[in-house]
Design a protein around this motif. Structure first.
Motif, PDB file in Angstrom:
ATOM      1  N   GLY A 154      70.500 -38.723-132.467  1.00  0.00           N
ATOM      2  CA  GLY A 154      70.847 -39.805-133.373  1.00  0.00           C
ATOM      3  C   GLY A 154      70.354 -39.616-134.791  1.00  0.00           C
ATOM      4  O   GLY A 154      70.729 -40.383-135.683  1.00  0.00           O
ATOM      5  N   GLN A 155      69.554 -38.578-135.036  1.00  0.00           N
ATOM      6  CA  GLN A 155      69.014 -38.342-136.379  1.00  0.00           C
ATOM      7  C   GLN A 155      70.115 -37.912-137.335  1.00  0.00           C
ATOM      8  O   GLN A 155      70.946 -37.072-137.017  1.00  0.00           O
ATOM      9  CB  GLN A 155      67.928 -37.272-136.308  1.00  0.00           C
ATOM     10  N   LYS A 156      70.102 -38.485-138.541  1.00  0.00           N
ATOM     11  CA  LYS A 156      71.052 -38.112-139.587  1.00  0.00           C
ATOM     12  C   LYS A 156      70.359 -37.221-140.605  1.00  0.00           C
ATOM     13  O   LYS A 156      69.234 -37.497-141.018  1.00  0.00           O
ATOM     14  CB  LYS A 156      71.588 -39.363-140.297  1.00  0.00           C
ATOM     15  N   LEU A 157      71.047 -36.166-141.018  1.00  0.00           N
ATOM     16  CA  LEU A 157      70.495 -35.281-142.029  1.00  0.00           C
ATOM     17  C   LEU A 157      71.600 -34.414-142.626  1.00  0.00           C
ATOM     18  O   LEU A 157      72.704 -34.328-142.089  1.00  0.00           O
ATOM     19  CB  LEU A 157      69.373 -34.411-141.460  1.00  0.00           C
ATOM     20  N   THR A 158      71.285 -33.798-143.753  1.00  0.00           N
ATOM     21  CA  THR A 158      72.232 -32.904-144.404  1.00  0.00           C
ATOM     22  C   THR A 158      72.066 -31.499-143.848  1.00  0.00           C
ATOM     23  O   THR A 158      70.944 -31.030-143.651  1.00  0.00           O
ATOM     24  CB  THR A 158      72.011 -32.887-145.924  1.00  0.00           C
ATOM     25  N   GLY A 159      73.183 -30.842-143.584  1.00  0.00           N
ATOM     26  CA  GLY A 159      73.163 -29.463-143.128  1.00  0.00           C
ATOM     27  C   GLY A 159      74.187 -28.659-143.907  1.00  0.00           C
ATOM     28  O   GLY A 159      74.800 -29.159-144.863  1.00  0.00           O
ATOM     29  N   TYR A 160      74.376 -27.408-143.484  1.00  0.00           N
ATOM     30  CA  TYR A 160      75.306 -26.510-144.172  1.00  0.00           C
ATOM     31  C   TYR A 160      76.088 -25.701-143.148  1.00  0.00           C
ATOM     32  O   TYR A 160      75.603 -25.416-142.049  1.00  0.00           O
ATOM     33  CB  TYR A 160      74.544 -25.578-145.118  1.00  0.00           C
ATOM     34  N   ILE A 161      77.310 -25.344-143.521  1.00  0.00           N
ATOM     35  CA  ILE A 161      78.115 -24.492-142.673  1.00  0.00           C
ATOM     36  C   ILE A 161      77.583 -23.068-142.800  1.00  0.00           C
ATOM     37  O   ILE A 161      77.677 -22.456-143.868  1.00  0.00           O
ATOM     38  CB  ILE A 161      79.607 -24.529-143.074  1.00  0.00           C
ATOM     39  N   LEU A 187      80.185 -59.707-146.843  1.00  0.00           N
ATOM     40  CA  LEU A 187      79.436 -58.843-147.745  1.00  0.00           C
ATOM     41  C   LEU A 187      78.279 -58.149-147.030  1.00  0.00           C
ATOM     42  O   LEU A 187      77.639 -57.259-147.582  1.00  0.00           O
ATOM     43  CB  LEU A 187      78.890 -59.640-148.934  1.00  0.00           C
ATOM     44  N   GLN A 188      77.996 -58.568-145.799  1.00  0.00           N
ATOM     45  CA  GLN A 188      76.968 -57.899-145.013  1.00  0.00           C
ATOM     46  C   GLN A 188      77.507 -56.539-144.573  1.00  0.00           C
ATOM     47  O   GLN A 188      78.616 -56.442-144.073  1.00  0.00           O
ATOM     48  CB  GLN A 188      76.587 -58.735-143.800  1.00  0.00           C
ATOM     49  N   MET A 189      76.711 -55.512-144.735  1.00  0.00           N
ATOM     50  CA  MET A 189      77.151 -54.167-144.420  1.00  0.00           C
ATOM     51  C   MET A 189      76.686 -53.752-143.024  1.00  0.00           C
ATOM     52  O   MET A 189      75.489 -53.825-142.715  1.00  0.00           O
ATOM     53  CB  MET A 189      76.620 -53.170-145.446  1.00  0.00           C
ATOM     54  N   PRO A 190      77.603 -53.303-142.167  1.00  0.00           N
ATOM     55  CA  PRO A 190      77.217 -52.846-140.821  1.00  0.00           C
ATOM     56  C   PRO A 190      76.518 -51.497-140.892  1.00  0.00           C
ATOM     57  O   PRO A 190      76.578 -50.797-141.919  1.00  0.00           O
ATOM     58  CB  PRO A 190      78.571 -52.729-140.107  1.00  0.00           C
ATOM     59  N   LEU A 191      75.873 -51.110-139.799  1.00  0.00           N
ATOM     60  CA  LEU A 191      75.203 -49.814-139.742  1.00  0.00           C
ATOM     61  C   LEU A 191      76.203 -48.669-139.675  1.00  0.00           C
ATOM     62  O   LEU A 191      75.859 -47.517-139.991  1.00  0.00           O
ATOM     63  CB  LEU A 191      74.263 -49.763-138.530  1.00  0.00           C
ATOM     64  N   ALA A 192      77.428 -48.967-139.243  1.00  0.00           N
ATOM     65  CA  ALA A 192      78.477 -47.947-139.181  1.00  0.00           C
ATOM     66  C   ALA A 192      79.829 -48.630-139.265  1.00  0.00           C
ATOM     67  O   ALA A 192      79.960 -49.824-138.963  1.00  0.00           O
ATOM     68  CB  ALA A 192      78.366 -47.131-137.901  1.00  0.00           C
ATOM     69  N   GLN A 193      80.834 -47.866-139.680  1.00  0.00           N
ATOM     70  CA  GLN A 193      82.196 -48.370-139.800  1.00  0.00           C
ATOM     71  C   GLN A 193      83.102 -47.647-138.801  1.00  0.00           C
ATOM     72  O   GLN A 193      82.687 -46.674-138.166  1.00  0.00           O
ATOM     73  CB  GLN A 193      82.716 -48.144-141.223  1.00  0.00           C
ATOM     74  N   ALA A 194      84.334 -48.124-138.692  1.00  0.00           N
ATOM     75  CA  ALA A 194      85.305 -47.473-137.821  1.00  0.00           C
ATOM     76  C   ALA A 194      85.459 -46.015-138.232  1.00  0.00           C
ATOM     77  O   ALA A 194      85.538 -45.691-139.415  1.00  0.00           O
ATOM     78  CB  ALA A 194      86.648 -48.194-137.899  1.00  0.00           C
ATOM     79  N   GLY A 195      85.463 -45.132-137.240  1.00  0.00           N
ATOM     80  CA  GLY A 195      85.588 -43.709-137.516  1.00  0.00           C
ATOM     81  C   GLY A 195      84.268 -42.995-137.684  1.00  0.00           C
ATOM     82  O   GLY A 195      84.237 -41.775-137.853  1.00  0.00           O
ATOM     83  N   GLU A 196      83.156 -43.731-137.613  1.00  0.00           N
ATOM     84  CA  GLU A 196      81.847 -43.129-137.790  1.00  0.00           C
ATOM     85  C   GLU A 196      81.070 -43.094-136.485  1.00  0.00           C
ATOM     86  O   GLU A 196      81.293 -43.897-135.578  1.00  0.00           O
ATOM     87  CB  GLU A 196      81.043 -43.893-138.848  1.00  0.00           C
ATOM     88  N   VAL A 197      80.137 -42.144-136.410  1.00  0.00           N
ATOM     89  CA  VAL A 197      79.241 -42.006-135.261  1.00  0.00           C
ATOM     90  C   VAL A 197      77.884 -42.583-135.651  1.00  0.00           C
ATOM     91  O   VAL A 197      77.405 -42.358-136.769  1.00  0.00           O
ATOM     92  CB  VAL A 197      79.105 -40.530-134.844  1.00  0.00           C
ATOM     93  N   ALA A 198      77.262 -43.322-134.737  1.00  0.00           N
ATOM     94  CA  ALA A 198      75.983 -43.970-135.061  1.00  0.00           C
ATOM     95  C   ALA A 198      75.108 -44.079-133.825  1.00  0.00           C
ATOM     96  O   ALA A 198      75.603 -44.072-132.679  1.00  0.00           O
ATOM     97  CB  ALA A 198      76.226 -45.352-135.663  1.00  0.00           C
ATOM     98  N   TRP A 199      73.832 -44.206-134.050  1.00  0.00           N
ATOM     99  CA  TRP A 199      72.816 -44.362-132.997  1.00  0.00           C
ATOM    100  C   TRP A 199      72.449 -45.844-132.972  1.00  0.00           C
ATOM    101  O   TRP A 199      71.752 -46.343-133.840  1.00  0.00           O
ATOM    102  CB  TRP A 199      71.613 -43.499-133.340  1.00  0.00           C
ATOM    103  N   LEU A 200      72.973 -46.584-131.983  1.00  0.00           N
ATOM    104  CA  LEU A 200      72.839 -48.032-131.964  1.00  0.00           C
ATOM    105  C   LEU A 200      72.133 -48.513-130.696  1.00  0.00           C
ATOM    106  O   LEU A 200      72.291 -47.927-129.619  1.00  0.00           O
ATOM    107  CB  LEU A 200      74.224 -48.691-132.057  1.00  0.00           C
ATOM    108  N   LYS A 201      71.409 -49.611-130.857  1.00  0.00           N
ATOM    109  CA  LYS A 201      70.606 -50.160-129.760  1.00  0.00           C
ATOM    110  C   LYS A 201      71.376 -51.210-128.978  1.00  0.00           C
ATOM    111  O   LYS A 201      72.021 -52.086-129.553  1.00  0.00           O
ATOM    112  CB  LYS A 201      69.329 -50.786-130.335  1.00  0.00           C
ATOM    113  N   CYS A 202      71.300 -51.119-127.652  1.00  0.00           N
ATOM    114  CA  CYS A 202      71.907 -52.132-126.778  1.00  0.00           C
ATOM    115  C   CYS A 202      70.998 -53.362-126.746  1.00  0.00           C
ATOM    116  O   CYS A 202      69.807 -53.260-126.429  1.00  0.00           O
ATOM    117  CB  CYS A 202      72.084 -51.573-125.373  1.00  0.00           C
ATOM    118  N   VAL A 203      71.577 -54.516-127.071  1.00  0.00           N
ATOM    119  CA  VAL A 203      70.778 -55.742-127.126  1.00  0.00           C
ATOM    120  C   VAL A 203      71.095 -56.705-125.980  1.00  0.00           C
ATOM    121  O   VAL A 203      70.324 -57.629-125.718  1.00  0.00           O
ATOM    122  CB  VAL A 203      70.958 -56.461-128.477  1.00  0.00           C
ATOM    123  N   SER A 204      72.236 -56.501-125.310  1.00  0.00           N
ATOM    124  CA  SER A 204      72.557 -57.368-124.172  1.00  0.00           C
ATOM    125  C   SER A 204      73.661 -56.754-123.332  1.00  0.00           C
ATOM    126  O   SER A 204      74.388 -55.861-123.782  1.00  0.00           O
ATOM    127  CB  SER A 204      72.987 -58.768-124.655  1.00  0.00           C
TER     128      SER A 204
END
Length: 282
Positions: free
Chosen positions: A184-191, A63-80
């Protein structure tokens, strides 16, 4: 149909030995991986759960939700770092693998990277920095003016390259960007435009220039009224300060105060603008 690496609506089948089992359809029973599962979920209860294959090769749900799912692009931090590659924090207890084969350049612990999540040959979820293997240059079925979700990928000579809806590349031109943007910033845009080669030109606001000036004029009068009739900003002020106050470019701000000055609603002084008394009564 269950989609691995994504959130699915699942039905509770049973609870045995303090472990819940969910209906995984073609995947059979799926064990609930959470160490402290929610108590008292009767059979037939529907839950939204993230389904993936764990390190033991078992299909599990959480039930824990990841920051991104398969098929998505995300800005993630390297921890090790390890002999297998780099591991990224994606919001779940077990970190996400970024294999050496999917890295571009040196990856360092503590830094963040733009990655695309995918399922490997064993259906295990992993990350890739090689976005061009997944993101397409040509887009179809969009309409000009359509709202889309953007992730800023990089700064270029033209402006900013962005990922559109996790699937396509698009461009935000620097002379049409009036706010700070970062990778890595997420925002709404327009075509803004679909070019003949089906590449996408983007814009961050649908508002036409004249409408934006009018809206900014109204905002200036409102802020002046709420701040005692004076703002320490002029057409010579730093663009960043103007944007922080009104969320518009210096060009739009200059047009707005110029119009208000001609209407005799404000006075432009050396260090700021002042609301005229007769204007405050309008």
């Amino acid at each position: 149909m269950i989609e691995l690496g994504k959130v699915n609506a699942l039905t509770v089948l049973s609870r045995r030995d303090n472990q819940y089992y969910l209906d995984g359809d073609e995947w059979g029973e799926i064990a609930w991986a959470d160490t402290q599962p929610v108590i008292d979920l009767p059979a037939g209860t529907k839950v939204e759960a993230f389904v993936y294959i764990d390190g033991k090769g078992q299909t599990v749900a959480t039930l824990q939700m990841p920051l991104a799912q398969a098929g998505e692009v995300a800005w993630l931090k390297c921890v090790s770092l390890s002999h297998a590659g780099a591991f990224l924090d994606w919001g779940l207890p077990k970190d996400l693998l970024l294999p050496f084969s999917e890295q571009k350049g040196k990856v360092s612990e503590g830094r963040s990277y733009l990655v695309r999540l995918f399922l490997d040959e064993d259906n295990r979820i992993a990350a890739s920095m090689v976005l061009d293997d997944f993101i397409q240059d040509q887009a179809f079925y969009y309409k000009e003016g359509q709202a889309v979700q953007l992730i800023i990928a990089e700064h270029t000579e033209l402006g900013f390259k962005a990922v559109v809806d996790n699937q396509y590349w698009g461009v935000l031109y620097k002379n049409e960007v009036f706010q700070p943007l970062k990778k890595g910033q997420k925002l709404t845009g327009y075509i803004k435009k679909i070019r003949p080669d089906h590449k996408l030109d983007l814009i961050l606001s649908q508002e036409k220039y004249g409408q934006k000036v009018d809206a900014t004029s109204a905002k200036i009068l409102d802020i002046l009224a709420r701040r005692g009739g004076y703002i320490a900003l002029t057409d010579k002020s730093d663009p960043g300060l103007i944007y922080d106050t009104f969320a518009v470019s210096k060009k739009v701000f200059k047009q707005a105060i110029g119009g208000l000055y001609k209407q005799r609603r404000i006075a432009i002084e050396q260090d700021g603008i002042r609301l005229l008394e007769h204007a405050s009564a309008k």
